[in-house]
Design a protein around this motif. Structure first.
Motif, PDB file in Angstrom:
ATOM      1  N   LYS A 336      22.151  55.745  28.473  1.00  0.00           N
ATOM      2  CA  LYS A 336      22.217  56.940  29.327  1.00  0.00           C
ATOM      3  C   LYS A 336      22.000  56.540  30.788  1.00  0.00           C
ATOM      4  O   LYS A 336      21.235  55.641  31.071  1.00  0.00           O
ATOM      5  CB  LYS A 336      21.115  57.903  28.915  1.00  0.00           C
ATOM      6  CG  LYS A 336      21.580  58.981  27.988  1.00  0.00           C
ATOM      7  CD  LYS A 336      20.670  60.189  28.040  1.00  0.00           C
ATOM      8  CE  LYS A 336      21.394  61.418  27.583  1.00  0.00           C
ATOM      9  NZ  LYS A 336      22.068  61.297  26.307  1.00  0.00           N
ATOM     10  N   GLU A 363      26.295  57.020  23.168  1.00  0.00           N
ATOM     11  CA  GLU A 363      25.481  56.976  24.381  1.00  0.00           C
ATOM     12  C   GLU A 363      24.070  57.323  23.954  1.00  0.00           C
ATOM     13  O   GLU A 363      23.862  58.320  23.262  1.00  0.00           O
ATOM     14  CB  GLU A 363      26.004  58.002  25.386  1.00  0.00           C
ATOM     15  CG  GLU A 363      25.323  57.910  26.725  1.00  0.00           C
ATOM     16  CD  GLU A 363      25.436  59.196  27.527  1.00  0.00           C
ATOM     17  OE1 GLU A 363      25.763  59.133  28.703  1.00  0.00           O
ATOM     18  OE2 GLU A 363      25.169  60.270  26.954  1.00  0.00           O
ATOM     19  N   ASP A 364      23.127  56.497  24.301  1.00  0.00           N
ATOM     20  CA  ASP A 364      21.771  56.791  23.854  1.00  0.00           C
ATOM     21  C   ASP A 364      20.731  56.265  24.827  1.00  0.00           C
ATOM     22  O   ASP A 364      21.033  55.503  25.734  1.00  0.00           O
ATOM     23  CB  ASP A 364      21.528  56.194  22.461  1.00  0.00           C
ATOM     24  CG  ASP A 364      20.434  56.950  21.713  1.00  0.00           C
ATOM     25  OD1 ASP A 364      20.249  58.138  21.983  1.00  0.00           O
ATOM     26  OD2 ASP A 364      19.772  56.343  20.863  1.00  0.00           O
ATOM     27  N   ARG A 373      20.175  59.932  14.913  1.00  0.00           N
ATOM     28  CA  ARG A 373      21.480  60.568  15.146  1.00  0.00           C
ATOM     29  C   ARG A 373      22.565  59.505  15.314  1.00  0.00           C
ATOM     30  O   ARG A 373      23.701  59.690  14.891  1.00  0.00           O
ATOM     31  CB  ARG A 373      21.426  61.454  16.377  1.00  0.00           C
ATOM     32  CG  ARG A 373      20.309  62.464  16.326  1.00  0.00           C
ATOM     33  CD  ARG A 373      20.261  63.214  17.623  1.00  0.00           C
ATOM     34  NE  ARG A 373      21.543  63.853  17.861  1.00  0.00           N
ATOM     35  CZ  ARG A 373      21.881  64.996  17.312  1.00  0.00           C
ATOM     36  NH1 ARG A 373      21.061  65.633  16.522  1.00  0.00           N
ATOM     37  NH2 ARG A 373      23.066  65.525  17.557  1.00  0.00           N
ATOM     38  N   ARG A 377      26.194  58.764  13.087  1.00  0.00           N
ATOM     39  CA  ARG A 377      27.518  58.522  13.671  1.00  0.00           C
ATOM     40  C   ARG A 377      28.091  57.186  13.220  1.00  0.00           C
ATOM     41  O   ARG A 377      29.290  57.081  12.951  1.00  0.00           O
ATOM     42  CB  ARG A 377      27.442  58.561  15.197  1.00  0.00           C
ATOM     43  CG  ARG A 377      27.265  59.968  15.696  1.00  0.00           C
ATOM     44  CD  ARG A 377      27.063  59.989  17.185  1.00  0.00           C
ATOM     45  NE  ARG A 377      26.115  61.050  17.494  1.00  0.00           N
ATOM     46  CZ  ARG A 377      26.133  61.759  18.600  1.00  0.00           C
ATOM     47  NH1 ARG A 377      27.035  61.520  19.506  1.00  0.00           N
ATOM     48  NH2 ARG A 377      25.245  62.698  18.813  1.00  0.00           N
TER      49      ARG A 377
ATOM     50  N   ASP B 105      23.237  70.614  15.325  1.00  0.00           N
ATOM     51  CA  ASP B 105      24.381  69.760  15.656  1.00  0.00           C
ATOM     52  C   ASP B 105      25.622  70.592  15.896  1.00  0.00           C
ATOM     53  O   ASP B 105      25.827  71.601  15.239  1.00  0.00           O
ATOM     54  CB  ASP B 105      24.744  68.854  14.464  1.00  0.00           C
ATOM     55  CG  ASP B 105      23.825  67.661  14.343  1.00  0.00           C
ATOM     56  OD1 ASP B 105      23.349  67.192  15.383  1.00  0.00           O
ATOM     57  OD2 ASP B 105      23.621  67.211  13.217  1.00  0.00           O
ATOM     58  N   MET B 122      30.221  64.420  18.337  1.00  0.00           N
ATOM     59  CA  MET B 122      29.023  65.229  18.102  1.00  0.00           C
ATOM     60  C   MET B 122      28.332  65.486  19.422  1.00  0.00           C
ATOM     61  O   MET B 122      28.464  64.691  20.350  1.00  0.00           O
ATOM     62  CB  MET B 122      28.057  64.454  17.199  1.00  0.00           C
ATOM     63  CG  MET B 122      28.311  64.596  15.728  1.00  0.00           C
ATOM     64  SD  MET B 122      27.329  63.371  14.834  1.00  0.00           S
ATOM     65  CE  MET B 122      25.834  64.287  14.553  1.00  0.00           C
ATOM     66  N   ASN B 123      27.570  66.584  19.491  1.00  0.00           N
ATOM     67  CA  ASN B 123      26.764  66.805  20.690  1.00  0.00           C
ATOM     68  C   ASN B 123      25.703  65.710  20.776  1.00  0.00           C
ATOM     69  O   ASN B 123      25.374  65.086  19.780  1.00  0.00           O
ATOM     70  CB  ASN B 123      26.097  68.183  20.643  1.00  0.00           C
ATOM     71  CG  ASN B 123      25.180  68.343  19.446  1.00  0.00           C
ATOM     72  OD1 ASN B 123      25.487  67.868  18.366  1.00  0.00           O
ATOM     73  ND2 ASN B 123      24.064  68.995  19.631  1.00  0.00           N
ATOM     74  N   ASP B 124      25.188  65.482  21.966  1.00  0.00           N
ATOM     75  CA  ASP B 124      24.145  64.470  22.057  1.00  0.00           C
ATOM     76  C   ASP B 124      22.857  65.051  21.490  1.00  0.00           C
ATOM     77  O   ASP B 124      22.838  66.128  20.931  1.00  0.00           O
ATOM     78  CB  ASP B 124      23.998  63.908  23.474  1.00  0.00           C
ATOM     79  CG  ASP B 124      23.803  64.985  24.501  1.00  0.00           C
ATOM     80  OD1 ASP B 124      23.229  66.028  24.137  1.00  0.00           O
ATOM     81  OD2 ASP B 124      24.227  64.806  25.649  1.00  0.00           O
ATOM     82  N   LYS B 125      21.761  64.319  21.665  1.00  0.00           N
ATOM     83  CA  LYS B 125      20.618  64.646  20.819  1.00  0.00           C
ATOM     84  C   LYS B 125      19.944  65.981  21.125  1.00  0.00           C
ATOM     85  O   LYS B 125      19.108  66.430  20.374  1.00  0.00           O
ATOM     86  CB  LYS B 125      19.609  63.513  20.854  1.00  0.00           C
ATOM     87  CG  LYS B 125      18.866  63.372  22.156  1.00  0.00           C
ATOM     88  CD  LYS B 125      17.763  62.350  21.957  1.00  0.00           C
ATOM     89  CE  LYS B 125      16.972  62.156  23.208  1.00  0.00           C
ATOM     90  NZ  LYS B 125      17.759  61.476  24.245  1.00  0.00           N
TER      91      LYS B 125
END
Lengths: 386, 259
Positions: A336, A363-364, A373, A377, B105, B122-125
């Motif tokens: 991010k 993106e994390d 999450r 994915r 989600d 997917m939407n982010d967290k």
């Protein structure tokens, strides 16, 4: 995967990975100067030639940023924040000095935050240019001379061209040895897992070049000797990103039932593939490698006539790795707030996909606590390409 | 032959029993709560009790949803993305784009004619624009959750909620209330914001292709459905029980495994 009687190399890598900087501490006791650095853009050849031990700083994904946030806002790259947090907590207490190269804003604009908080005897901000034409090469050579000058002053010794030429040879050899280890991943199943490889890559950047080379050599010998893993019926994944230096990411990929077989990371393929040419003026070769051969998003301006030509120049190596390592799918893992990599996402994604390889863009944060999450994915991506 | 799918989501858990000849035998929806493992077992027990069957009568069970690895009785865990795609394909073979908005989600999935995933996003967290977001807004406005959709359809003007972050949007909604905006108009703004965010995800998979199917608990909210249909300029296909599609897909894959 471990458990072999003579697992010396892998065991060592595991130890240096878990106790990062352990060897630097010992070296310091022996009287060696330790210089920490950030980013693939720091010319380690110069540090080696100066006789100091260059140690690349890392972050700690499984530790919450606590102290560091008092000096750095959350808008800054989460990897830089984690590494800085570790530094102010004293995890790199062995450092006599640090080099920060001009890379992204998160590094450039925090230079003073680092230097004033760490207050080390030696500090250098290396003003690496961002464009790669002829004048930039001249500029790069000039700033390398300035860099050498500051080191000479700090150490009270002269850094000769001969010493630099020797350091170039040693680092090129180190890169060649690491590529030899990578080659063992071309087989199916790969002879070394992505998790093990991550430990080797991290351990290697925490050691002086000769010790790093010895470690890589012993890992390669060990891996060649042990029986190959049985499970060849898995998808072969490539990971692309900047400094991913924690096993949690390869673990997430391999626990989902794939093999991580190759990368384009700034602690992996990005730094081990390009060598320094042994030029008459050693600084010429160094300038060319760091500015032109390193394929990182902060030192690139396309010089081709068309967009397609620029794409080839910037990302062509990815297609080569995909073919050589028989990659079934690529994972683009971007932290991010990472501007340089973020800007390139649509281009790199469509470039790889145009070659028929599916891409998963993630993106994390730089944190293991947000990985659940990401794992979903990754699993869905593997189900998709199954 | 009987197979089962169980979808352990962040807010609800669905169990579904499928007979090879007769189709869906029964399903059950429970609140997931704090112990997802126990809830999953309870949901399966309940769905088996109706036709008077035992777990030993079920040939294959697949678990999906974010708690998929918690169901120890399942033979396999498969992500909800793959399962929703299969479930939708069974119900709507012409579906090419799926919008699933669940508890925490939002997923958009591009599928082929066989229900295989081609691409997904997917939407982010953060839970912005998901079921939880609507729950928070309903609470802030003191409206019952099942009335929120209908009420929004009575809006008279366009009110914009600019922030989609649940916390910021809540304070935005509260200031709209104090500015004297009508409840219906604010509700409309909330649904429009969710639709806009979902459209952003859809553009990442290259836009929506016909037919577009919506699944997940939020598909029961007519306000979101209408806002999405307006944004897409296309009608949405929705199963009468949109929450069970993931569990249905899991059961369909289970059926394949026994073949």
């Amino acid at each position: 995967m471990t458990g072999s009687q003579n697992s010396k190399g892998l065991e060592k890598a595991d130890r240096y990975y878990k106790q990062y900087g352990e060897r630097a501490k010992e070296l310091k006791k022996e009287g060696r100067k330790i210089i920490g650095y950030m980013s693939a853009l720091t010319p380690v050849e110069i540090l080696t030639a100066a006789g100091v031990a260059p140690i690349r700083l890392k972050g700690f994904m499984d530790e919450a940023v606590t102290k560091g946030d008092a000096y750095m806002e959350s808008i800054i790259c989460p990897f830089v924040r984690s590494a800085f947090d570790a530094a102010v907590k004293g995890r790199f207490g062995f450092m006599d000095g640090m080099v920060l190269p001009h890379q992204c804003d998160s590094i450039d604009r925090t230079n003073e935050v680092w230097s004033s908080n760490l207050n080390l005897p030696y500090w250098h901000f290396l003003n690496v240019p961002h464009v790669t034409g002829g004048p930039s090469i001249e500029f790069m050579k000039e700033i390398l001379r300035v860099f050498i000058g500051t080191l000479e002053k700090f150490l009270g010794t002269k850094i000769t061209d001969t010493a630099i030429a020797q350091a170039i040879k040693a680092h090129n050899e180190n890169r060649r040895l690491m590529r030899e280890l990578y080659i063992l991943r071309k087989q199916n199943p790969p002879l070394i897992s992505g998790v093990e490889m991550m430990k080797v890559l991290v351990a290697a950047m925490s050691l002086p070049v000769d010790e790093s080379s010895a470690l890589i050599k012993s890992v390669t010998e060990e891996v060649k000797k042990r029986p190959a893993p049985a499970d060849g019926n898995r998808k072969r994944i490539m990971i692309i990103g900047d400094q991913i230096d924690h096993i949690a990411i390869p673990e997430a990929i391999e626990n989902a039932g794939a093999w991580l077989v190759v990368d384009d990371l700034s602690i992996g393929v990005k730094v081990y593939w390009p060598e320094v040419d042994e030029t008459t003026d050693p600084l010429q070769g160094i300038a060319e490698r760091y500015l032109r051969k390193l394929k990182i998003p902060t030192t690139f301006v396309g010089e081709g006539d068309t967009y397609e030509e620029n794409l080839e120049a910037r990302f062509g190596h990815l297609k080569q790795r995909i073919a050589e390592f028989k990659v079934d799918g690529a994972i683009l893992f971007i932290y991010k707030y990472c501007d340089p990599y973020g800007f390139e996402v649509p281009a790199v994604k469509s470039y790889i996909e145009s070659g028929g390889t599916p891409v998963l863009y993630l993106e994390d944060e730089y944190s293991t606590s947000t990985l659940a999450r990401v794992k979903t994915r990754i699993e869905a991506f593997l189900e998709m390409i199954a | 032959m009987l197979v089962a799918g169980i979808d352990i989501g962040s807010i609800t858990t669905e169990a579904l029993l499928f007979d090879k000849e007769k189709g869906i035998v029964g399903y059950d929806i429970l609140q997931t709560g704090a112990d997802s493992k126990k809830t999953a077992e309870m949901a399966l027990e309940k769905v088996l009790a109706y036709p008077g069957k035992n777990i030993s009568d079920v040939s294959y069970i697949i678990a999906t949803g974010c708690g998929r690895k918690r169901a120890s009785f399942a033979k396999q865990a498969i992500t909800e993305i793959t399962c929703i795609a299969r479930g939708v394909n069974h119900l709507f073979p012409e579906a090419r784009t799926i919008i699933d908005i669940g508890g925490q989600d939002t997923k958009v999935i591009k599928v082929d004619g066989k229900g295989r995933v081609i691409e997904f996003e997917m939407n982010d967290k953060c839970a912005a624009g998901t079921g939880r977001f609507i729950e928070v807004m309903a609470k802030a406005l003191n409206v019952e959750l099942d009335r929120i959709g209908d009420s929004s359809l009575k809006h008279k003007k366009e009110v914009t909620i600019s922030s989609i972050c649940t916390v910021f949007a809540e304070s935005e909604v509260i200031s709209l209330v104090s500015e004297g905006e009508e409840l219906e108009d604010i509700l409309y703004g909330i649904h429009k914001a969710i639709a806009d965010r979902t459209m952003g995800l859809i553009s990442r998979i290259g836009g929506a292709e016909k037919e577009v199917v919506m699944t997940g608990g939020v598909a029961k909210n007519i306000g979101v459905v209408k806002a999405l249909e307006a944004a897409l300029n296309m009608p949405l296909k929705i199963h009468v029980e949109p929450q069970i599609v993931g569990a249905l897909g899991a059961a369909m894959i289970a059926l394949e495994k026994t073949a």
